[in-house]
Design a protein around this motif. Structure first.
Motif, PDB file in Angstrom:
ATOM      1  N   GLY A   1       0.806  -1.216   0.000  1.00 32.69           N
ATOM      2  CA  GLY A   1       0.000   0.000   0.000  1.00 32.69           C
ATOM      3  C   GLY A   1       0.840   1.266   0.000  1.00 32.69           C
ATOM      4  O   GLY A   1       0.510   2.252  -0.674  1.00 32.69           O
ATOM      5  N   VAL A   2       1.933   1.261   0.750  1.00 31.58           N
ATOM      6  CA  VAL A   2       2.820   2.430   0.801  1.00 31.58           C
ATOM      7  C   VAL A   2       3.435   2.687  -0.571  1.00 31.58           C
ATOM      8  O   VAL A   2       3.521   3.828  -1.019  1.00 31.58           O
ATOM      9  CB  VAL A   2       3.930   2.219   1.867  1.00 31.58           C
ATOM     10  CG1 VAL A   2       5.046   3.234   1.724  1.00 31.58           C
ATOM     11  CG2 VAL A   2       3.336   2.270   3.262  1.00 31.58           C
ATOM     12  N   LEU A   3       3.838   1.628  -1.242  1.00 34.80           N
ATOM     13  CA  LEU A   3       4.462   1.784  -2.560  1.00 34.80           C
ATOM     14  C   LEU A   3       3.453   2.133  -3.645  1.00 34.80           C
ATOM     15  O   LEU A   3       3.785   2.828  -4.613  1.00 34.80           O
ATOM     16  CB  LEU A   3       5.210   0.502  -2.936  1.00 34.80           C
ATOM     17  CG  LEU A   3       6.361   0.127  -2.014  1.00 34.80           C
ATOM     18  CD1 LEU A   3       6.892  -1.257  -2.372  1.00 34.80           C
ATOM     19  CD2 LEU A   3       7.464   1.163  -2.056  1.00 34.80           C
TER      20      LEU A   3
ATOM     21  N   ALA B   1      13.437  -0.647  -9.171  1.00 34.10           N
ATOM     22  CA  ALA B   1      13.852  -2.032  -8.904  1.00 34.10           C
ATOM     23  C   ALA B   1      13.625  -2.374  -7.431  1.00 34.10           C
ATOM     24  O   ALA B   1      13.123  -3.460  -7.111  1.00 34.10           O
ATOM     25  CB  ALA B   1      15.314  -2.218  -9.288  1.00 34.10           C
ATOM     26  N   ASP B   2      13.987  -1.451  -6.535  1.00 31.66           N
ATOM     27  CA  ASP B   2      13.790  -1.709  -5.105  1.00 31.66           C
ATOM     28  C   ASP B   2      12.316  -1.852  -4.760  1.00 31.66           C
ATOM     29  O   ASP B   2      11.928  -2.749  -4.004  1.00 31.66           O
ATOM     30  CB  ASP B   2      14.399  -0.577  -4.265  1.00 31.66           C
ATOM     31  CG  ASP B   2      15.910  -0.551  -4.324  1.00 31.66           C
ATOM     32  OD1 ASP B   2      16.523  -1.611  -4.578  1.00 31.66           O
ATOM     33  OD2 ASP B   2      16.487   0.532  -4.106  1.00 31.66           O
ATOM     34  N   ALA B   3      11.496  -0.964  -5.305  1.00 32.71           N
ATOM     35  CA  ALA B   3      10.060  -1.022  -5.022  1.00 32.71           C
ATOM     36  C   ALA B   3       9.458  -2.327  -5.539  1.00 32.71           C
ATOM     37  O   ALA B   3       8.645  -2.962  -4.851  1.00 32.71           O
ATOM     38  CB  ALA B   3       9.347   0.180  -5.628  1.00 32.71           C
TER      39      ALA B   3
ATOM     40  N   ARG C   1      11.904  -8.588 -14.419  1.00 31.11           N
ATOM     41  CA  ARG C   1      13.147  -9.170 -14.953  1.00 31.11           C
ATOM     42  C   ARG C   1      13.463  -8.615 -16.343  1.00 31.11           C
ATOM     43  O   ARG C   1      14.615  -8.563 -16.745  1.00 31.11           O
ATOM     44  CB  ARG C   1      13.078 -10.696 -14.966  1.00 31.11           C
ATOM     45  CG  ARG C   1      12.178 -11.278 -16.004  1.00 31.11           C
ATOM     46  CD  ARG C   1      12.218 -12.814 -15.995  1.00 31.11           C
ATOM     47  NE  ARG C   1      11.243 -13.331 -16.921  1.00 31.11           N
ATOM     48  CZ  ARG C   1      11.405 -13.397 -18.234  1.00 31.11           C
ATOM     49  NH1 ARG C   1      12.526 -13.008 -18.773  1.00 31.11           N
ATOM     50  NH2 ARG C   1      10.455 -13.882 -19.003  1.00 31.11           N
ATOM     51  N   ARG C   2      12.443  -8.187 -17.078  1.00 34.69           N
ATOM     52  CA  ARG C   2      12.674  -7.598 -18.398  1.00 34.69           C
ATOM     53  C   ARG C   2      13.175  -6.161 -18.278  1.00 34.69           C
ATOM     54  O   ARG C   2      14.036  -5.729 -19.033  1.00 34.69           O
ATOM     55  CB  ARG C   2      11.389  -7.616 -19.222  1.00 34.69           C
ATOM     56  CG  ARG C   2      11.036  -8.986 -19.704  1.00 34.69           C
ATOM     57  CD  ARG C   2       9.855  -8.962 -20.650  1.00 34.69           C
ATOM     58  NE  ARG C   2       8.963 -10.029 -20.236  1.00 34.69           N
ATOM     59  CZ  ARG C   2       7.660  -9.942 -20.170  1.00 34.69           C
ATOM     60  NH1 ARG C   2       7.053  -8.843 -20.500  1.00 34.69           N
ATOM     61  NH2 ARG C   2       6.946 -10.971 -19.783  1.00 34.69           N
ATOM     62  N   ILE C   3      12.628  -5.432 -17.323  1.00 32.39           N
ATOM     63  CA  ILE C   3      12.984  -4.027 -17.164  1.00 32.39           C
ATOM     64  C   ILE C   3      14.292  -3.881 -16.381  1.00 32.39           C
ATOM     65  O   ILE C   3      15.105  -3.011 -16.676  1.00 32.39           O
ATOM     66  CB  ILE C   3      11.849  -3.258 -16.464  1.00 32.39           C
ATOM     67  CG1 ILE C   3      10.606  -3.297 -17.354  1.00 32.39           C
ATOM     68  CG2 ILE C   3      12.245  -1.827 -16.158  1.00 32.39           C
ATOM     69  CD1 ILE C   3       9.358  -2.821 -16.680  1.00 32.39           C
ATOM     70  N   TYR C   4      14.470  -4.726 -15.389  1.00 25.52           N
ATOM     71  CA  TYR C   4      15.662  -4.675 -14.528  1.00 25.52           C
ATOM     72  C   TYR C   4      16.386  -6.017 -14.615  1.00 25.52           C
ATOM     73  O   TYR C   4      16.321  -6.832 -13.704  1.00 25.52           O
ATOM     74  CB  TYR C   4      15.273  -4.395 -13.073  1.00 25.52           C
ATOM     75  CG  TYR C   4      14.437  -3.160 -12.900  1.00 25.52           C
ATOM     76  CD1 TYR C   4      15.001  -1.895 -13.029  1.00 25.52           C
ATOM     77  CD2 TYR C   4      13.073  -3.242 -12.596  1.00 25.52           C
ATOM     78  CE1 TYR C   4      14.218  -0.764 -12.861  1.00 25.52           C
ATOM     79  CE2 TYR C   4      12.306  -2.117 -12.439  1.00 25.52           C
ATOM     80  CZ  TYR C   4      12.885  -0.869 -12.574  1.00 25.52           C
ATOM     81  OH  TYR C   4      12.125   0.257 -12.409  1.00 25.52           O
ATOM     82  N   PRO C   5      17.111  -6.272 -15.695  1.00 22.07           N
ATOM     83  CA  PRO C   5      17.736  -7.579 -15.867  1.00 22.07           C
ATOM     84  C   PRO C   5      18.800  -7.913 -14.811  1.00 22.07           C
ATOM     85  O   PRO C   5      19.071  -9.081 -14.574  1.00 22.07           O
ATOM     86  CB  PRO C   5      18.345  -7.512 -17.260  1.00 22.07           C
ATOM     87  CG  PRO C   5      18.484  -6.066 -17.564  1.00 22.07           C
ATOM     88  CD  PRO C   5      17.410  -5.372 -16.799  1.00 22.07           C
ATOM     89  N   ASP C   6      19.364  -6.930 -14.171  1.00 20.17           N
ATOM     90  CA  ASP C   6      20.378  -7.191 -13.151  1.00 20.17           C
ATOM     91  C   ASP C   6      19.749  -7.396 -11.799  1.00 20.17           C
ATOM     92  O   ASP C   6      20.339  -7.753 -10.850  1.00 20.17           O
ATOM     93  CB  ASP C   6      21.393  -6.042 -13.069  1.00 20.17           C
ATOM     94  CG  ASP C   6      22.226  -5.970 -14.349  1.00 20.17           C
ATOM     95  OD1 ASP C   6      22.377  -6.988 -15.036  1.00 20.17           O
ATOM     96  OD2 ASP C   6      22.695  -4.855 -14.646  1.00 20.17           O
TER      97      ASP C   6
END
Length: 178
Positions: free
Chosen positions: A132-134, A143-145, A173-178
């Motif tokens: 809810g906060v996010l 990536a953290d969220a 995984r597509r947007i943040y592959p690392d």
């Protein structure tokens, strides 16, 4: 006699007005000097936080708060430094809560504090609150969220939440592959 009494009363009124005005100016000058010092401490704390020097970041943030405890950034840096030092979540939570609920932001936006708060909520069993906060406006997408959302959905352990977690993993995984 009446004129003299009126003149004395007028003179006393003028003196009190001048005294009040000068005290007000002094108080504002002290407040702005305190804010300026707090912001200087904030800059040093930011630099220390960025380099991973948790102790110096915490010391500078606490020093800044002693000058002006209305700077929300300093509360957030205190929380982030405590977290970086590996402090227990119970010690970090009140600091990040204060950053989100009190004071004014000078440099940072609230997103970093919201991410830290959501992470603590997820790690302490408040999974719905973490999501809810996010998801609250403005929506945080990073990536953290996404990692916090995913672990919160997995921890909820319902059919629906597991499906949401898998969809998030697939998209992230597509947007943040690392």
């Amino acid at each position: 006699r009446v004129n003299m009494t009126k003149r004395i009363a007028a003179a006393v009124s003028v003196c009190f007005a001048a005294l009040f005005f000068s005290l007000n100016i002094c108080a504002e000058a002290k407040l702005s000097a305190g804010r300026a010092t707090a912001v200087r401490c904030l800059k040093l704390a930011e630099s220390s936080l960025a380099s991973g020097d948790w102790d110096t970041a915490l010391t500078q943030a606490q020093l800044g708060l002693s000058y002006d405890d209305k700077v929300a950034d300093l509360w957030y840096i205190s929380a982030a430094a405590q977290s970086g030092k590996g402090s227990v979540k119970a010690d970090v939570l009140p600091l990040v809560t204060k950053a989100l609920t009190e004071g004014e932001w000078v440099d940072y936006n609230r997103d970093g504090a919201r991410i830290l708060y959501a992470d603590i909520m997820s790690d302490t069993g408040n999974w719905e609150q973490a999501v809810g906060v996010l998801d609250a406006a403005p929506f945080i997408y990073s990536a953290d969220a996404e990692f916090i959302r995913i672990k919160s959905y997995y921890r909820m352990n319902t059919h629906e939440s597991l499906e949401k977690a898998r969809n998030k993993v697939n998209a992230a995984r597509r947007i943040y592959p690392d």
